[in-house]
Design a protein around this motif. Sequence first.
Motif, PDB file in Angstrom:
ATOM      1  N   GLY A 237       0.754  -1.085   0.022  1.00  0.00           N
ATOM      2  CA  GLY A 237      -0.194  -0.068   0.152  1.00  0.00           C
ATOM      3  C   GLY A 237       0.959   1.113   0.157  1.00  0.00           C
ATOM      4  N   PHE A 238       0.302   2.422   0.136  1.00  0.00           N
ATOM      5  CA  PHE A 238       1.040   3.700   0.119  1.00  0.00           C
ATOM      6  C   PHE A 238       1.077   4.032   1.436  1.00  0.00           C
ATOM      7  N   LEU A 239       2.526   4.698   1.894  1.00  0.00           N
ATOM      8  CA  LEU A 239       2.979   4.826   2.958  1.00  0.00           C
ATOM      9  C   LEU A 239       2.059   5.910   3.683  1.00  0.00           C
ATOM     10  N   LEU A 240       1.840   5.929   4.886  1.00  0.00           N
ATOM     11  CA  LEU A 240       0.959   6.551   5.850  1.00  0.00           C
ATOM     12  C   LEU A 240       1.737   7.336   6.731  1.00  0.00           C
ATOM     13  N   GLY A 241       1.916   8.729   6.606  1.00  0.00           N
ATOM     14  CA  GLY A 241       2.939   9.525   7.260  1.00  0.00           C
ATOM     15  C   GLY A 241       2.219  10.189   8.242  1.00  0.00           C
ATOM     16  N   LEU A 242       0.836  10.618   8.342  1.00  0.00           N
ATOM     17  CA  LEU A 242       0.236  11.033   9.529  1.00  0.00           C
ATOM     18  C   LEU A 242      -1.424  10.612   9.550  1.00  0.00           C
ATOM     19  N   ASP A 243      -1.823  10.384  10.641  1.00  0.00           N
ATOM     20  CA  ASP A 243      -3.080  10.150  11.127  1.00  0.00           C
ATOM     21  C   ASP A 243      -3.689  10.630  12.385  1.00  0.00           C
ATOM     22  N   THR A 244      -4.822  10.955  12.100  1.00  0.00           N
ATOM     23  CA  THR A 244      -5.595  11.650  13.200  1.00  0.00           C
ATOM     24  C   THR A 244      -6.452  10.686  13.846  1.00  0.00           C
ATOM     25  N   VAL A 245      -6.407  10.206  15.347  1.00  0.00           N
ATOM     26  CA  VAL A 245      -7.144   9.036  15.923  1.00  0.00           C
ATOM     27  C   VAL A 245      -8.082   9.774  16.767  1.00  0.00           C
ATOM     28  N   HIS A 246      -9.367   9.555  16.858  1.00  0.00           N
ATOM     29  CA  HIS A 246     -10.299   9.981  17.685  1.00  0.00           C
ATOM     30  C   HIS A 246     -10.201   8.860  19.044  1.00  0.00           C
ATOM     31  N   VAL A 247     -10.147   9.367  19.985  1.00  0.00           N
ATOM     32  CA  VAL A 247     -10.229   8.797  21.392  1.00  0.00           C
ATOM     33  C   VAL A 247     -11.201   9.249  22.074  1.00  0.00           C
ATOM     34  N   ASN A 248     -11.881   8.291  22.929  1.00  0.00           N
ATOM     35  CA  ASN A 248     -12.784   8.285  24.088  1.00  0.00           C
ATOM     36  C   ASN A 248     -12.200   8.571  25.484  1.00  0.00           C
ATOM     37  N   THR A 249     -13.026   8.987  26.311  1.00  0.00           N
ATOM     38  CA  THR A 249     -12.784   9.006  27.827  1.00  0.00           C
ATOM     39  C   THR A 249     -12.365   7.548  28.189  1.00  0.00           C
ATOM     40  N   GLY A 250     -11.315   7.362  28.784  1.00  0.00           N
ATOM     41  CA  GLY A 250     -11.101   5.616  29.261  1.00  0.00           C
ATOM     42  C   GLY A 250     -10.003   5.284  28.343  1.00  0.00           C
ATOM     43  N   TRP A 251      -9.964   3.871  28.290  1.00  0.00           N
ATOM     44  CA  TRP A 251      -9.186   2.989  27.486  1.00  0.00           C
ATOM     45  C   TRP A 251      -9.799   2.941  26.084  1.00  0.00           C
ATOM     46  N   ASN A 252      -8.570   3.075  25.224  1.00  0.00           N
ATOM     47  CA  ASN A 252      -8.504   3.091  23.697  1.00  0.00           C
ATOM     48  C   ASN A 252      -7.492   2.210  23.021  1.00  0.00           C
ATOM     49  N   MET A 253      -7.744   1.288  21.971  1.00  0.00           N
ATOM     50  CA  MET A 253      -6.722   0.841  21.208  1.00  0.00           C
ATOM     51  C   MET A 253      -6.488   1.714  19.880  1.00  0.00           C
ATOM     52  N   ILE A 254      -5.263   2.026  19.688  1.00  0.00           N
ATOM     53  CA  ILE A 254      -4.997   3.136  18.586  1.00  0.00           C
ATOM     54  C   ILE A 254      -3.946   2.163  17.631  1.00  0.00           C
ATOM     55  N   GLY A 255      -3.802   2.598  16.723  1.00  0.00           N
ATOM     56  CA  GLY A 255      -3.171   1.918  15.351  1.00  0.00           C
ATOM     57  C   GLY A 255      -1.963   2.902  15.287  1.00  0.00           C
ATOM     58  N   SER A 256      -1.159   2.488  14.081  1.00  0.00           N
ATOM     59  CA  SER A 256       0.069   3.287  13.841  1.00  0.00           C
ATOM     60  C   SER A 256       0.150   3.713  12.462  1.00  0.00           C
ATOM     61  N   VAL A 257       1.254   4.434  12.109  1.00  0.00           N
ATOM     62  CA  VAL A 257       1.550   4.992  10.720  1.00  0.00           C
ATOM     63  C   VAL A 257       2.740   4.062  10.178  1.00  0.00           C
ATOM     64  N   SER A 258       3.138   4.380   8.914  1.00  0.00           N
ATOM     65  CA  SER A 258       4.276   3.676   8.386  1.00  0.00           C
ATOM     66  C   SER A 258       5.613   3.599   8.769  1.00  0.00           C
ATOM     67  N   SER A 259       5.654   4.572   9.830  1.00  0.00           N
ATOM     68  CA  SER A 259       7.024   4.516  10.500  1.00  0.00           C
ATOM     69  C   SER A 259       6.926   4.601  11.814  1.00  0.00           C
ATOM     70  N   SER A 260       7.950   4.548  12.801  1.00  0.00           N
ATOM     71  CA  SER A 260       7.901   4.534  14.240  1.00  0.00           C
ATOM     72  C   SER A 260       7.719   5.839  14.580  1.00  0.00           C
ATOM     73  N   VAL A 261       6.941   6.227  15.510  1.00  0.00           N
ATOM     74  CA  VAL A 261       6.380   7.492  16.165  1.00  0.00           C
ATOM     75  C   VAL A 261       7.023   7.380  17.569  1.00  0.00           C
ATOM     76  N   PRO A 262       8.045   8.318  17.832  1.00  0.00           N
ATOM     77  CA  PRO A 262       8.132   8.228  19.433  1.00  0.00           C
ATOM     78  C   PRO A 262       6.721   8.932  20.029  1.00  0.00           C
ATOM     79  N   VAL A 263       6.459   8.359  21.350  1.00  0.00           N
ATOM     80  CA  VAL A 263       5.415   8.833  22.054  1.00  0.00           C
ATOM     81  C   VAL A 263       5.397  10.383  22.206  1.00  0.00           C
ATOM     82  N   SER A 264       6.746  10.622  22.566  1.00  0.00           N
ATOM     83  CA  SER A 264       7.047  12.029  23.046  1.00  0.00           C
ATOM     84  C   SER A 264       6.565  13.095  21.925  1.00  0.00           C
ATOM     85  N   ASN A 265       6.580  12.545  20.708  1.00  0.00           N
ATOM     86  CA  ASN A 265       6.214  13.404  19.515  1.00  0.00           C
ATOM     87  C   ASN A 265       4.782  13.449  19.018  1.00  0.00           C
TER      88      ASN A 265
END
Length: 965
Positions: free
Chosen positions: A771-799
């Motif tokens: 597929g095509f590389l995914l460089g940015l994604d906006t992930v909607h989260v709700n109050t409490g626990w959420n399972m989130i996905g990733s983009v095509s390269s590693s993202v430090p959580v500090s970023n």
Amino acid sequence: MSTLYKVFRRAGIAVVFVAGTITAFSQWSHDPSLNTPVSTAPNSRNYPVCTTDDSGGAIITWLDSRSGVGHIYAQRISHTGVTRWTHDGVAICTAANGQLTPTIVSDNQGGAIITWPDYRSGTNYDIYAQRVNSAGAVQWTANGVAICTASGDQFSQVVTSDDSGGAIITWTDTRNGNDDIFAQRINGSGTVQWTADGIPVCTIVNTQTAPQIIRDGSGGAVVVWQDLRNTIDWDLYAQRISNAGAAQWTTNGVPVCTVAFDQINPMLASDDSGGTICTWQDYRSNTTYHIYAQRLNGSGTAQWASNGIPVCMALNGQQNPTIARDNAGGAIITWEDIRNGTNYEIYAQRITGAGSPQWVGDGIAITSVGSDQLVPVISADGSGGAVITWMGYRGGPDVNIYSQRINNDGSARWSTNGVAVCTAPNNQINQAAVGDGTGGAIITWADPRTGNYNIFAQRVDNIGYLGWNNPHISFVRDVPADQGGKVNLSFDASSYDQYPYQFVTSYSVWRGVSAPVDVPSNVSGVFKNSSGKTYRRITNATGSTYWEMVGSVGSHYLLNYNLTAPTQNDSDPTGTHVTKFFVSAQTWDPFTFWDSNVDSGYSVDNLPPAPVQAVSAQPQTASVLVHWSPDLADSDVGSYEVHRSTTSLFTPGPSTKIGQTQDTLLVDASPVGNAVNYYRIITVDIHGNKSTPSPQAAAGTQSTQVYPLNDKWNMISVPLVVGNFSKTFLYPTATSPAFAYQGSYVPEPTLANGTGYWLYFNGSQSVSMTGFLLGLDTVHVNTGWNMIGSVSSSVPVSNITSIPGGLVTSPFFGFNGSYVVSSTIDPGKAYWVKVTQPGILILSSAAQSADGGIVIQPVSELPPPPPDASISDLAGIPARFALDQNYPNPFNPSTLIRYQLSQSGWVTLKVYDMLGREVTTLVNEYQEAGYKSVTASMNALPSGMYVYRITSGSFTDMKKMILLK
């Protein structure tokens, strides 16, 4: 445009006077011998009546013989004296054989409902009606809707509003062999609401005629008429009719006055409580007519003395009374009066709701000129007083039109004996008037100054001057390229700042403010506080507003002025601080002035907006979808420029610009082939200030990636933009459904970028994904626990950043047989995170601004455990409600949406655009529990991002989708 500029500085305000070829704002005449023509078509026209257009102007209708037979025409004239419809009026009815005098009422939506007697049958007069909207377009059947076509003649119709966009009409009716009173209601769509040909209001023996009608405030009406049921003389009776057409009082009406000898010419005003105040011409003295009145409450019970109270019993007689409400439950009554034994003058009296006269006994003189003054008409001024208009002789052979405004205390506001409204040659007759909403009136009449009778009109303002004399603010705008605190204010001059009417000496500029802390007690109008600043308090029914004078401009007999005025606050990221202004045209007399409209604007410091921080470029089949995070730091963002180059880290310029949009996405339909396309965004505010360029995003060719998987449970996500998001296509060796988390685990047959899933595998292995590389994604989260996905390269959580900025989260937990805290979001993996409020997490392969960084705080709990193997059985009814991501996404023009219902119930599934407007409904029905799907076909909609939302019982959820054409 203009040919002369003069620049002054007065009271700290920069002023530019503009003279030249600018059109004056007002079209009304200031000369009573000229006036404004409403219709001057061939032949004659007469019997004008009018109502408000709900914008300070009037709608006028009349009987017109331009075709040789009487027809009905109408015209709208604005508050500034400009006719708004077809020249010489729009045709309301031109049916064969002719029509008679019309009546009119506002539809409360800027248009009007007009009624008339109609001879189109060729055998008798019927009643017809037509509605015309504010643009002059008839709304019902051509030539009108039949109100009554019963046998015999129907005539003397009058009309009032039903308070719902329709009208209630009453008339004299001869279908039974003698004159009776009937009525009908018609709704705003032109459909009669009661029995065909109307309901009987009074059909008792002998003659009933001359009905009058007034709305009761509850959708019904009160009708009063002359009644000869006693066979000897005229009495007055009344009936209240509900909006359903049911008589509310005694059958055939309750008596208003049944004293001996004639009572005639009833006129009505609302008592503001469901009843009416009725005045009439009364011959009970058996020597001459006097003026009496009675109030009936909403139950039809007389509130004053039996058979009415005397309003005027002066010598020699009075006649032709008319009436207007005083906004306090009472009324102002005016009439012709010949108490001097020589000629008729105009008198008036105010009566309270309790029946108490408020002015001099037998009324106050409106005129005393020694010649006949006749046929007064009255319109409320909105402040408890009234404007009275009449036709009169003043030392010449012709009858002209005059007018006077009277306060609720009986004092005259205008010139002694009234202001001249029309002094043109020949006799002006049949005048009608309506309040202009600001204390003045618009007056119309039939006028033979050109030989034939034509329709003319004139406005008299609240202080008794002809025409529209107020200055008019045309715009309030930020001063460009400054550091804030000022706006450009442009206004058209008062009509009395022009030759030969040069009465205005200066203009004062007023800025809306909160109440000053040191307002002097019992002060209204203009005052100074302890600091010496000048304020003005304006009080009306809704309370008081305060204005600070921020400058004064001398008049220079120009048509337009432009000045720079100070604001109270600048617009800033926390909100737009709007400042209100008005301009007052002053004269040598401090009590003679004209205020402009109120307009508002805001100032900004013209600093450039902040740059966009996150951009993504997602290749499609033959295009690239460029998407970026919105600029939420600036309140005055106007649009975004999109730039493209095949050179990395390029500098945007005119040659690289490929589009400009107010949205946060753009489809590049022509990317450069066989090359990497780089994109950067420039934010542009409403003043044209531009930000520095955003970070770049790249769209290249497709990539094939391999992602390792562990034995048993794995937390996975899709880190590429793939062509098929089906779970069975992407992970064919998985032995369980893909479980997403929505407060509990929900099986998902179709996966989506940005979402995390549980999958079970028998043995360690890997999966290949293209597929095509995914460089940015906006992930909607709700109050409490959420399972989130990733983009095509590693993202430090500090970023990771968030909307809103500074979102508080737990550490990010990955899974490798057990939960571990992770410092990066790696491609193909999924992670648990707990948040304290709903929001958006922004994952980007490019470094992001720290301004919106998340705040990670430790937690004492672990995320929910992996799914129980027993729930992998998907047969039967699902355990939870769920809404899946549509597939494909993006799509053109159709996409599949799956959802599951754990309980039967009513289901709605709707699609909205990004402004929250509903664009289509996919499901709106009762459905049984189970697994469902629906195809959304959006061929008629433009490209862009949309939201689809499901509701069933207490369950609701929504997701985004992208339509690309």
